[in-house]
Design a protein around this motif. Sequence first.
Motif, PDB file in Angstrom:
ATOM      1  N   ILE A 330       0.846  -1.193   0.000  1.00  0.00           N
ATOM      2  CA  ILE A 330       0.000   0.000   0.000  1.00  0.00           C
ATOM      3  C   ILE A 330       0.881   1.242   0.000  1.00  0.00           C
ATOM      4  O   ILE A 330       1.769   1.397   0.845  1.00  0.00           O
ATOM      5  N   LYS A 331       0.658   2.119  -0.954  1.00  0.00           N
ATOM      6  CA  LYS A 331       1.426   3.363  -1.054  1.00  0.00           C
ATOM      7  C   LYS A 331       0.560   4.534  -0.583  1.00  0.00           C
ATOM      8  O   LYS A 331      -0.625   4.606  -0.921  1.00  0.00           O
ATOM      9  N   HIS A 332       1.142   5.435   0.185  1.00  0.00           N
ATOM     10  CA  HIS A 332       0.451   6.647   0.616  1.00  0.00           C
ATOM     11  C   HIS A 332       0.985   7.833  -0.194  1.00  0.00           C
ATOM     12  O   HIS A 332       2.176   7.899  -0.510  1.00  0.00           O
ATOM     13  N   LEU A 333       0.102   8.741  -0.509  1.00  0.00           N
ATOM     14  CA  LEU A 333       0.453   9.903  -1.336  1.00  0.00           C
ATOM     15  C   LEU A 333      -0.176  11.153  -0.737  1.00  0.00           C
ATOM     16  O   LEU A 333      -1.400  11.280  -0.674  1.00  0.00           O
ATOM     17  N   VAL A 356      -3.465  11.223   1.061  1.00  0.00           N
ATOM     18  CA  VAL A 356      -3.373  11.990   2.305  1.00  0.00           C
ATOM     19  C   VAL A 356      -3.517  13.454   1.909  1.00  0.00           C
ATOM     20  O   VAL A 356      -2.714  13.978   1.134  1.00  0.00           O
ATOM     21  N   VAL A 357      -4.564  14.097   2.414  1.00  0.00           N
ATOM     22  CA  VAL A 357      -4.929  15.441   1.971  1.00  0.00           C
ATOM     23  C   VAL A 357      -5.190  16.316   3.208  1.00  0.00           C
ATOM     24  O   VAL A 357      -5.796  15.841   4.170  1.00  0.00           O
ATOM     25  N   PHE A 379      -2.816  10.357   9.069  1.00  0.00           N
ATOM     26  CA  PHE A 379      -1.619   9.626   8.639  1.00  0.00           C
ATOM     27  C   PHE A 379      -0.602   9.547   9.769  1.00  0.00           C
ATOM     28  O   PHE A 379       0.011   8.486   9.988  1.00  0.00           O
ATOM     29  N   ILE A 380      -0.397  10.651  10.461  1.00  0.00           N
ATOM     30  CA  ILE A 380       0.572  10.662  11.565  1.00  0.00           C
ATOM     31  C   ILE A 380       0.162   9.660  12.642  1.00  0.00           C
ATOM     32  O   ILE A 380       0.990   8.893  13.162  1.00  0.00           O
TER      33      ILE A 380
END
Length: 389
Positions: A330-333, A356-357, A379-380
């Motif tokens: 899984i990649k986060h962007l 991630v916005v 995300f953090i």
Amino acid sequence: MDTILESAIKICSESELSFCKFISPNDCGLTGAHQCGIYIPKQSYKLLFDEPGIKGTNRERSIKIKWQDKFYTESRFKYYGKKTRNEYRITKFGRGFPYLKDKHLGDLFIICKKSEDFYVAYMLESEKDINNFLSNFNLSPVDTNSIIKINHSIYNIDIDIIIKGYISSLTVDFPSTQEISDEAQNILFKFMKKGTLMVKNPDSILIELISMEYKIFKAIENDRYKYILTKPFNSIQDFITCANTLLNRRKSRAGKSLEHHLKTIFIANDLRFTEQAITEQNKKPDFIFPGQEEYHNLDFDNDKLISLAAKTTCKDRWRQILNEADRIRIKHLVTLQQGISSNQLNEMRENNVILVVPAPYIKTYPKEFQDKIMSLKDFIEYAKKISAL
């Protein structure tokens, strides 16, 4: 350069008033709201009317809009002030109008006032065109959804004085992106006492850091190149060289500034990571958590590794991250992009990409995807949870 982009830049530069925003589900009628039409924030009412709307009343006027230098619509500017509503919209685009559909979510809408009843509008679809337009006017994505202003001030005069002091202390022609990022953080954390927001509200502080950095960058650019306004060029080539220098500097710094501010926020939140870690085939994802050493340790659990890419906009370039870290499924962007079409979001999900916005921007995405998008704070907290396993 694409002719539509060229026209948008030229018309915007010459117009009495210009405005830009990313098209959102609210504009396309995809949120279930009663009224659709392009939403204009209250602080930009001057684009539509000569004075702000009065609560308890409705107001409208007819105007003509030329789109993409090709066709016209007889449209309306409306203020809805009755009952519980208090909003401005551009409506009445005619049957078959192509741009308020799901596939155009995240397009950059630009509208320019040419006269009282005549406007010119553009929709920029490609990420390259969007970034070129923003770079031309020295805007970041966080500066959109407002009237485009030249040398506008978003902070009080004390901050302007601090920035002028910083510029006068510089011993180089133009500081690096890292140095400007550091100064933006210095102003926000030292003078505006906002350091605690990095933990309490990292989403808002990221937006403020990006805005402050762009303000500093603009001030340095205006100071260093103000002579251009009074001194003629010796040749067309000198003019082109100078223009390219300015534009290329604007383009190259945007992504790096996002990385710099994310790094500072992650450190403040006690996260372990490696920036620009080297993975397979010399690929360099922007962030690997907990770090490059763990990534290359084959005994380290794959499920405790996180890859995060940072892209200011990501309509077209999100696929670039798919093979940056083979061990991580899984990649986060993280992005400042406001709005992406359902088709693209579905494709991202199929490729195991999680967006991630900044929290205020999540509402610009289709409603059915909003709960699948992480805020920066989310995300953090996720990264901390994974590291504790």
